[in-house]
Design a protein around this motif. Structure first.
Motif: not given
Length: 513
Positions: A220, A309, A351-352, A357, A372-374, A387, A389, A503, A507
């Motif tokens: 991400s 996503a 990330p967004c 983000y 967005y992440r959901q 995961q 970043n 990540l 979250q």
């Protein structure tokens, strides 16, 4: 008595024996093909009549009944043409065969001019013929090299129906086939290398761990930080497939009609990167004929989902069961096919919604970021071992004249770790890497000392991880230990594995806030 010819049908990626029974009956001239054949099978009667006439034989003016046994299994494809033609000519006593037909199998599509055309799925058919003790298989010339990948069986390749008849009647001989193993290898030269990647050493280290243990990984980061660039270079560091794995992959591509180099064994691990508008059937497998999907085409290799996503949420959730079981079962009204799907998932996302983000130019609210992440459901995220970043690259790294770590260097470390794993799991069938360990194997090979257990317990209780995540921590830690060539999992390996789920932690903190 009806003539009986051996051929094969395809179910999933495996073949099964089909007996082509042909009989001629006095009555109104007609051709009836029974045995649950699809449209391609039904239309073969026109190809059959034209091909027989063009070989200078007479098409019987009788009622012709052709049965494809077993009759309760749906049959697809045009490769039954050859067996039907031979059976009809034998039944009408226009040819006299000098060989024992029980030891022969016939595969091939006929053109209207009686030429043989190549078919898909030849490899699993020949493998099944060998299992059943059928010693000779006749195939189109273009499929001969693919069929000869299977040793210990006689393969005969022809261009026309006349050539086959002459061979069966003994009026002409057939030269021997040289089955040279080295000619069946496809050597791929990659145009990309990890040395092209600058300033992402931490991410490359985790990618190396993912490749060494076969772990799923999610990257991400902001647009342009190098997520896709890194992911597309993963094939350059993957270990070579075993002969058994290579044969499995080649079978899948043969059944799918996607074998580009006929007669060549696929030895490089597949890398599939479907677009985010891919349908569930294209990703999982299905359609009218239930063909393998992208996850099966990525078997023993990598499935790369860029902009994960943006994929349909229902399509992504369909990955849950295959990611756990390493197989996918596609059920239809009249058939159920099971395909292998042992793949390493590599995903990349922003990330967004805006992609920036944490930076000043990001205007997304926390609600928008969370929503967005959901799009990636909790069960899918739970199945992703690593995961990460990915941070942006600093200017000094971009302008540096030094190259990054080469793919060759990383691959050597990956192969060393894989050799350790293969030796460790040599008594366990189908287990080649750490990500495939069962709970019993985790208890046996991932024993921890007291310090490591306490560290893992703190993380487990703080973030309320699932049991699956707990097992994934141990699997990833085992891979870190293998990279270090350490027999035991140390505290530092557990610490590194806990840090691999950035990540999910981020979250979780957002929800708490």
């Amino acid at each position: 008595m009806a003539s009986v010819i051996n051929s094969f049908g395809i179910s999933g990626i495996n073949a099964y024996l089909v007996k082509i029974e042909t009989d001629t009956i006095y009555g109104q001239p007609s051709v009836s093909i029974v045995g649950l054949g699809d449209t391609a099978v039904k239309e073969s009667k026109e190809r059959l009549e034209a091909a027989v006439v063009h070989t200078k034989y007479e098409f019987p003016k009788m009622k012709i009944v052709i049965n494809l046994s077993p009759c309760d299994i749906k049959k697809c494809g045009s490769h039954f043409d050859l067996g039907m033609a031979i059976g009809l000519l034998i039944q009408s006593k226009q040819i006299v065969i000098e060989v024992e037909l029980d030891n022969f199998a016939f595969i091939g599509e006929l053109s209207l001019n009686a030429d043989l055309r190549p078919c898909s799925g030849i490899l699993p058919m020949v493998i099944e013929a060998k299992k059943l003790g059928i010693k000779n298989v006749i195939v189109p010339k273009e499929n001969m090299e693919e069929a000869s990948l299977v040793t210990g069986i006689n393969i005969f390749g022809f261009r026309t129906l006349n050539e086959i008849i002459d061979f069966l009647e003994g009026t002409s001989s057939y030269g021997s086939i040289d089955n040279l193993k080295e000619e069946h290898i496809v050597n791929t030269k990659y145009l990309v290398d990890f040395s092209d990647v600058q300033g992402q050493n931490d991410t490359i280290e985790l990618v190396m761990i993912a490749a060494a243990g076969g772990h799923n990984i999610l990257l991400s980061g902001a647009p342009g930080c190098g997520k896709s660039m890194i992911a597309k270079r993963i094939p350059t560091i993957l270990p070579a497939m075993t002969e058994e794995e290579a044969l499995e992959v080649t079978k899948i591509y043969s059944v799918s009609g996607m074998l580009k180099n006929r007669g060549k064994l696929i030895t490089e691990r597949p890398f599939r990167a479907p677009h985010h508008n891919a349908s569930t059937n294209s990703l999982i497998g299905g359609g009218n004929n239930a063909m393998p999907g992208e996850i099966s085409l990525a078997h023993n290799g990598v499935l790369f989902l860029d902009e994960i996503a943006e994929f349909n949420k229902r399509t992504l959730d369909a990955l849950r069961q295959p990611m756990e079981d390493n197989i996918v079962t596609v059920s239809r009204v009249k058939s159920t096919n099971t395909y292998p799907a042992k793949f390493m998932l590599v995903a990349a996302m922003n990330p967004c919604p805006c992609g920036y983000y944490g930076e000043k130019k990001c205007k997304c609210t926390d609600y928008e970021v969370l929503k967005y992440r959901q799009k990636i459901s909790g069960p899918i995220l739970d199945r992703i071992d690593i995961q990460k970043n990915v941070q942006g690259v600093k200017f000094m790294n971009l302008t540096s004249s030094k190259n990054g770590v080469s793919s060759e260097y990383i691959r050597k470390k990956v192969e060393t770790a894989r050799k350790i794993q293969i030796k460790r799991y040599e008594k366990f069938h189908g287990i080649n890497c750490n990500s495939q360990m069962t709970p019993d194997m985790i208890k046996k090979f991932c024993a921890l000392d007291q310090e490591s257990l306490q560290l893992l317990q703190k993380a487990y209780e703080k973030y309320r991880y699932s049991v699956r995540t707990f097992h994934k921590f141990l699997k990833v830690a085992r891979t870190f230990a293998d990279i270090d060539q350490s027999e035991k999992i140390l505290k530092k390996h557990i610490a590194k594995s806990i840090m691999c789920r950035e990540l999910e932690k981020e979250q979780c903190n957002m929800i708490v806030v």
